[in-house]
Design a protein around this motif. Structure first.
Motif, PDB file in Angstrom:
ATOM      1  N   MET A   7       0.829  -1.208   0.000  1.00 27.25           N
ATOM      2  CA  MET A   7       0.000   0.000   0.000  1.00 27.25           C
ATOM      3  C   MET A   7       0.866   1.262   0.000  1.00 27.25           C
ATOM      4  SD  MET A   7      -3.223  -0.665  -0.173  1.00 27.25           S
ATOM      5  CE  MET A   7      -2.769  -1.914  -1.363  1.00 27.25           C
ATOM      6  N   LEU A   8       1.983   1.235   0.699  1.00 27.31           N
ATOM      7  CA  LEU A   8       2.865   2.405   0.731  1.00 27.31           C
ATOM      8  C   LEU A   8       3.436   2.715  -0.642  1.00 27.31           C
ATOM      9  CD1 LEU A   8       4.825   1.893   4.085  1.00 27.31           C
ATOM     10  CD2 LEU A   8       3.099   3.647   3.592  1.00 27.31           C
ATOM     11  N   ARG A   9       3.533   1.704  -1.501  1.00 31.00           N
ATOM     12  CA  ARG A   9       4.131   1.902  -2.814  1.00 31.00           C
ATOM     13  C   ARG A   9       3.097   2.189  -3.905  1.00 31.00           C
ATOM     14  NH1 ARG A   9       8.984  -2.069  -4.179  1.00 31.00           N
ATOM     15  NH2 ARG A   9       9.354  -0.272  -5.528  1.00 31.00           N
ATOM     16  N   LEU A  10       1.843   1.924  -3.604  1.00 36.00           N
ATOM     17  CA  LEU A  10       0.799   2.156  -4.596  1.00 36.00           C
ATOM     18  C   LEU A  10       0.211   3.555  -4.464  1.00 36.00           C
ATOM     19  CD1 LEU A  10      -1.241  -1.191  -4.516  1.00 36.00           C
ATOM     20  CD2 LEU A  10       0.372  -0.452  -6.267  1.00 36.00           C
ATOM     21  N   ARG A  11      -0.163   4.122  -5.588  1.00 41.19           N
ATOM     22  CA  ARG A  11      -0.935   5.355  -5.620  1.00 41.19           C
ATOM     23  C   ARG A  11      -2.088   5.113  -6.574  1.00 41.19           C
ATOM     24  NH1 ARG A  11       1.793   5.680  -1.958  1.00 41.19           N
ATOM     25  NH2 ARG A  11       3.166   7.383  -1.251  1.00 41.19           N
ATOM     26  N   VAL A  12      -3.208   4.664  -6.018  1.00 40.31           N
ATOM     27  CA  VAL A  12      -4.294   4.155  -6.855  1.00 40.31           C
ATOM     28  C   VAL A  12      -5.622   4.769  -6.427  1.00 40.31           C
ATOM     29  CG1 VAL A  12      -3.214   1.960  -7.460  1.00 40.31           C
ATOM     30  CG2 VAL A  12      -4.448   2.165  -5.303  1.00 40.31           C
ATOM     31  N   GLN A  13      -6.604   4.609  -7.307  1.00 43.06           N
ATOM     32  CA  GLN A  13      -7.959   5.054  -7.016  1.00 43.06           C
ATOM     33  C   GLN A  13      -8.856   3.823  -6.899  1.00 43.06           C
ATOM     34  OE1 GLN A  13      -9.038   7.913 -10.034  1.00 43.06           O
ATOM     35  NE2 GLN A  13      -7.791   9.525  -9.113  1.00 43.06           N
ATOM     36  N   LEU A  14      -8.563   3.017  -5.882  1.00 38.23           N
ATOM     37  CA  LEU A  14      -9.307   1.787  -5.670  1.00 38.23           C
ATOM     38  C   LEU A  14     -10.744   2.076  -5.258  1.00 38.23           C
ATOM     39  CD1 LEU A  14      -6.861  -0.571  -3.694  1.00 38.23           C
ATOM     40  CD2 LEU A  14      -7.476  -0.682  -6.107  1.00 38.23           C
ATOM     41  N   LYS A  15     -11.634   1.203  -5.733  1.00 38.06           N
ATOM     42  CA  LYS A  15     -13.008   1.200  -5.240  1.00 38.06           C
ATOM     43  C   LYS A  15     -13.230   0.063  -4.250  1.00 38.06           C
ATOM     44  CE  LYS A  15     -15.508   3.456  -9.020  1.00 38.06           C
ATOM     45  NZ  LYS A  15     -16.646   3.326  -9.988  1.00 38.06           N
ATOM     46  N   SER A  16     -12.472  -1.017  -4.415  1.00 34.16           N
ATOM     47  CA  SER A  16     -12.665  -2.193  -3.576  1.00 34.16           C
ATOM     48  C   SER A  16     -11.317  -2.797  -3.213  1.00 34.16           C
ATOM     49  CB  SER A  16     -13.534  -3.229  -4.303  1.00 34.16           C
ATOM     50  OG  SER A  16     -13.586  -4.449  -3.595  1.00 34.16           O
ATOM     51  N   LEU A  17     -11.147  -3.135  -1.934  1.00 27.26           N
ATOM     52  CA  LEU A  17      -9.930  -3.782  -1.459  1.00 27.26           C
ATOM     53  C   LEU A  17     -10.307  -4.939  -0.542  1.00 27.26           C
ATOM     54  CD1 LEU A  17      -6.836  -3.977  -1.024  1.00 27.26           C
ATOM     55  CD2 LEU A  17      -7.130  -2.372   0.892  1.00 27.26           C
ATOM     56  N   GLU A  18      -9.768  -6.122  -0.842  1.00 28.00           N
ATOM     57  CA  GLU A  18      -9.961  -7.296   0.005  1.00 28.00           C
ATOM     58  C   GLU A  18      -8.601  -7.865   0.355  1.00 28.00           C
ATOM     59  OE1 GLU A  18     -12.854 -10.190  -1.389  1.00 28.00           O
ATOM     60  OE2 GLU A  18     -13.675  -8.684  -2.761  1.00 28.00           O
ATOM     61  N   VAL A  19      -8.399  -8.129   1.642  1.00 25.17           N
ATOM     62  CA  VAL A  19      -7.140  -8.688   2.132  1.00 25.17           C
ATOM     63  C   VAL A  19      -7.458  -9.955   2.910  1.00 25.17           C
ATOM     64  CG1 VAL A  19      -5.089  -8.321   3.527  1.00 25.17           C
ATOM     65  CG2 VAL A  19      -6.105  -6.399   2.280  1.00 25.17           C
ATOM     66  N   PHE A  20      -6.873 -11.072   2.478  1.00 22.50           N
ATOM     67  CA  PHE A  20      -7.039 -12.345   3.168  1.00 22.50           C
ATOM     68  C   PHE A  20      -5.717 -12.696   3.851  1.00 22.50           C
ATOM     69  CE2 PHE A  20     -10.175 -12.238  -0.156  1.00 22.50           C
ATOM     70  CZ  PHE A  20     -11.303 -12.788   0.436  1.00 22.50           C
ATOM     71  N   VAL A  21      -5.791 -12.911   5.157  1.00 24.78           N
ATOM     72  CA  VAL A  21      -4.578 -13.097   5.951  1.00 24.78           C
ATOM     73  C   VAL A  21      -4.626 -14.452   6.648  1.00 24.78           C
ATOM     74  CG1 VAL A  21      -3.060 -12.085   7.683  1.00 24.78           C
ATOM     75  CG2 VAL A  21      -4.614 -10.617   6.393  1.00 24.78           C
ATOM     76  N   LEU A  57     -12.571   4.987  -2.599  1.00 20.13           N
ATOM     77  CA  LEU A  57     -12.689   3.691  -1.928  1.00 20.13           C
ATOM     78  C   LEU A  57     -14.099   3.509  -1.377  1.00 20.13           C
ATOM     79  CD1 LEU A  57     -11.007   1.195  -1.205  1.00 20.13           C
ATOM     80  CD2 LEU A  57     -10.622   2.216   1.052  1.00 20.13           C
ATOM     81  N   GLU A  58     -14.758   2.412  -1.809  1.00 21.93           N
ATOM     82  CA  GLU A  58     -16.134   2.139  -1.402  1.00 21.93           C
ATOM     83  C   GLU A  58     -16.261   0.881  -0.564  1.00 21.93           C
ATOM     84  OE1 GLU A  58     -18.446   1.939  -4.934  1.00 21.93           O
ATOM     85  OE2 GLU A  58     -18.256   4.083  -5.407  1.00 21.93           O
ATOM     86  N   SER A  59     -15.314  -0.031  -0.684  1.00 20.69           N
ATOM     87  CA  SER A  59     -15.442  -1.308   0.024  1.00 20.69           C
ATOM     88  C   SER A  59     -14.078  -1.768   0.516  1.00 20.69           C
ATOM     89  CB  SER A  59     -16.055  -2.372  -0.897  1.00 20.69           C
ATOM     90  OG  SER A  59     -16.067  -3.642  -0.283  1.00 20.69           O
ATOM     91  N   ILE A  60     -14.027  -2.192   1.779  1.00 19.49           N
ATOM     92  CA  ILE A  60     -12.798  -2.746   2.332  1.00 19.49           C
ATOM     93  C   ILE A  60     -13.146  -3.968   3.165  1.00 19.49           C
ATOM     94  CG2 ILE A  60     -12.900  -1.098   4.267  1.00 19.49           C
ATOM     95  CD1 ILE A  60      -9.850  -1.398   4.474  1.00 19.49           C
ATOM     96  N   GLU A  61     -12.386  -5.028   2.971  1.00 18.30           N
ATOM     97  CA  GLU A  61     -12.589  -6.255   3.740  1.00 18.30           C
ATOM     98  C   GLU A  61     -11.239  -6.816   4.158  1.00 18.30           C
ATOM     99  OE1 GLU A  61     -14.567 -10.738   3.450  1.00 18.30           O
ATOM    100  OE2 GLU A  61     -14.850  -9.282   1.825  1.00 18.30           O
ATOM    101  N   ILE A  62     -11.112  -7.119   5.431  1.00 18.37           N
ATOM    102  CA  ILE A  62      -9.952  -7.828   5.961  1.00 18.37           C
ATOM    103  C   ILE A  62     -10.474  -9.125   6.551  1.00 18.37           C
ATOM    104  CG2 ILE A  62      -8.039  -7.822   7.585  1.00 18.37           C
ATOM    105  CD1 ILE A  62      -7.941  -4.841   7.413  1.00 18.37           C
ATOM    106  N   PHE A  63      -9.994 -10.235   6.032  1.00 15.78           N
ATOM    107  CA  PHE A  63     -10.541 -11.529   6.430  1.00 15.78           C
ATOM    108  C   PHE A  63      -9.410 -12.447   6.869  1.00 15.78           C
ATOM    109  CE2 PHE A  63     -12.432 -15.699   5.948  1.00 15.78           C
ATOM    110  CZ  PHE A  63     -13.717 -15.505   6.416  1.00 15.78           C
TER     111      PHE A  63
END
Length: 531
Positions: free
Chosen positions: A281-295, A320-326
């Motif tokens: 994330m520190l290296r990206l410069r984006v206009q995300l609408k959705s982010l999902e992270v599976f850990v 950014l409209e949606s964020i999920e950490i699972f």
């Protein structure tokens, strides 16, 4: 024939809906239309053969003496095979149908063509491809003998390829076939490849992805740094789903990627270390609408806030409209660790257009009513708020049911809510409605997680919820599959009673509404006559 039906565009729209409506019946209407008149024949056949989930219809279009069918067992589908080489006329018949096929979804739990039939179709007596217009292929057959057939299916028109699973014995030969697809279908836009434990397959996938320059959606396994940089340079890429396991794929640098991933709107990342996604994330410069992270394993509580802070530097606050950490593991943080607090969640308030928030980290959560309201003040568009819907909070929540009233005032579009409630303050039904007439008709699903409730709070809570959420369908509670935790056998029956009481209160409130609507608000009406 009606003049409108002579217009190709109008007739194409009509037969499209015929195909959709009769799909489960194997399109008998389209087959009948194709035999009705010459004007209907071509467009009806195009729609009839537009998509196949089985290649056996092609075999059955040939003379009966050219093929045979048999069953391996009584419960399995028929398996078709050729009894002799096909003649030139029969190949022409096949090509008359194969050129119409646009999508193949070959989900093969049981084979319908034997290996000999597959080999015959792999070798048509022409230099032209047998399936020249296929655009989408869904492949799920894990046998290596059949995978070579995919070379005969793809072509210049192919833009979407999904391979559901890898065979356990796949290796260099299958990778060689996969590598040829970059030249056979150079306009590939959507590629979905399954996860694998094989480093050889993973490396081959990375190399293959570098051969396509028009990709819009990529779903794949662990990839190398060169592949990630190649994908980042694609102006067409809008969706990326990959595994970030190689620590050298990004290095330890925090320098941002310059002019990369400029059109990326959806990102799904699977990681084993939360710090890896933070560095990304520190290296990206984006206009995300959705982010999902599976850990897996579950992240530590001190890793959550740094990740969310990095997210604020990476993503546009308005997009950014949606964020999920699972957390995909089955283990939980020990209770000796500190819980997640308002301080950990506060970076999310930076994003003003969030519609969906789903957090499942395996940590404990400690939030009170003022905390949740402070966060919700930034999320006017929120439709889903789920905080540890899988694990529960495993603490004593400070969110009272009356706080829900203030919450839905701040988030009026809320449809799904999963938080832990503390209903100890409710012991009697008040004379006046706590909601003052305000209600949220959007919320259908409420999950109270591992909330505890006493017998005296059942009726007051049911009265409040039926007033606040007139269309509430069900209250989920103490789910048995809550990350392996056993449901509290004493709490489940009490929450069942709350569910039933909510239904009864809702029926009474509906009666009141109907009475006011039908009687103009008048309280004195004529009683029905007896007898």
């Amino acid at each position: 024939m009606k003049p409108a039906l002579r217009i190709h565009e109008i007739f194409s729209i009509i037969i499209y809906f015929v195909r959709v409506d009769s799909w489960m019946l194997k399109n008998p209407t389209l087959a009948a239309l194709a035999r009705t008149c010459r004007a209907f024949k071509e467009p009806a056949l195009d729609m009839l053969w537009f998509e196949l989930d089985d290649l056996s219809p092609l075999v059955r279009c040939l003379p009966r003496d050219s093929w045979n069918d048999d069953r391996e067992e009584s419960i399995t589908p028929l398996v078709y095979s050729f009894t002799r080489p096909l003649t030139e006329t029969e190949w022409c018949t096949l090509q008359g149908y194969t050129r119409r096929i646009r999508a193949l979804e070959l989900d093969w739990p049981h084979k319908t063509l034997d290996e000999t039939a597959i080999r015959v179709l792999c070798n048509p007596p022409t230099t032209d491809p047998l399936f020249p217009n296929i655009q989408l292929i869904f492949w799920s057959d894990p046998t290596r003998e059949r995978f070579s057939f995919i070379r005969s299916l793809v072509g210049q028109e192919t833009t979407s390829l999904t391979i559901k699973n890898w065979g356990k014995d796949w290796g260099t030969g299958e990778l060689a076939i996969l590598a040829t697809l970059t030249t056979r279908c150079p306009e590939m836009k959507i590629i979905c490849l399954p996860l694998t434990d094989s480093i050889e397959l993973s490396n081959g996938i990375s190399a293959t992805l570098c051969g396509w320059d028009n990709l819009t959606e990529v779903d794949c396994d662990d990839i190398e740094e060169t592949t990630l940089l190649h994908l980042g340079g694609l102006r067409s890429l809008s969706s990326l789903d990959f595994v970030l396991e190689r620590h050298d794929a990004l290095g330890r640098s925090t320098q941002p990627f310059i002019d990369m991933f400029t059109c990326l709107s959806s990102l799904v990342v699977r990681v084993t270390h939360m710090d890896d996604i933070r560095l990304l994330m520190l290296r990206l410069r984006v206009q995300l609408k959705s982010l999902e992270v599976f850990v897996d394993p579950c992240p530590k509580q001190h890793e959550v806030k740094p990740f969310l802070l990095a997210l604020g530097q990476s993503c546009s606050r308005d997009h950014l409209e949606s964020i999920e950490i699972f957390d995909t593991s089955s283990t939980l943080q020990e209770s000796s660790y500190r819980p997640l607090t308002i301080d950990d969640f506060s970076p999310l308030a930076f994003f003003s257009n969030l519609k969906e928030i789903k957090f499942n980290t395996g940590c404990q959560i400690a939030l009170d009513g003022s905390d949740i309201l402070e966060l919700a003040s930034a999320w006017r568009c929120l439709t889903t708020l789920s905080l540890h819907g899988r694990h529960g909070w495993r603490t004593c929540s400070g969110i009272s049911p009356l706080d829900l009233l203030l919450l839905i005032r701040k988030c009026p579009q809320l449809k799904t809510l999963a938080v832990m409630l503390n209903s100890e303050s409710l012991s009697t039904i008040p004379l006046d409605r706590p909601s003052c007439g305000f209600s949220c008709h959007n919320l259908l699903h409420l999950n109270v997680l591992d909330s505890r409730i006493g017998d005296k709070s059942v009726a007051p809570l049911a009265a409040l919820l039926s007033d606040l959420f007139p269309k509430l369908d069900y209250i989920y509670h103490w789910i048995d599959a809550m990350c392996g935790r056993r449901a509290d056998v004493r709490q489940q029956p009490v929450w069942w009673r709350v569910n039933e009481a909510v239904k009864q209160f809702s029926m009474v409130r509906n009666q009141e509404r109907r009475f006011k609507e039908h009687n103009g608000g008048a309280w004195a009406v004529a009683l029905p006559a007896r007898g």
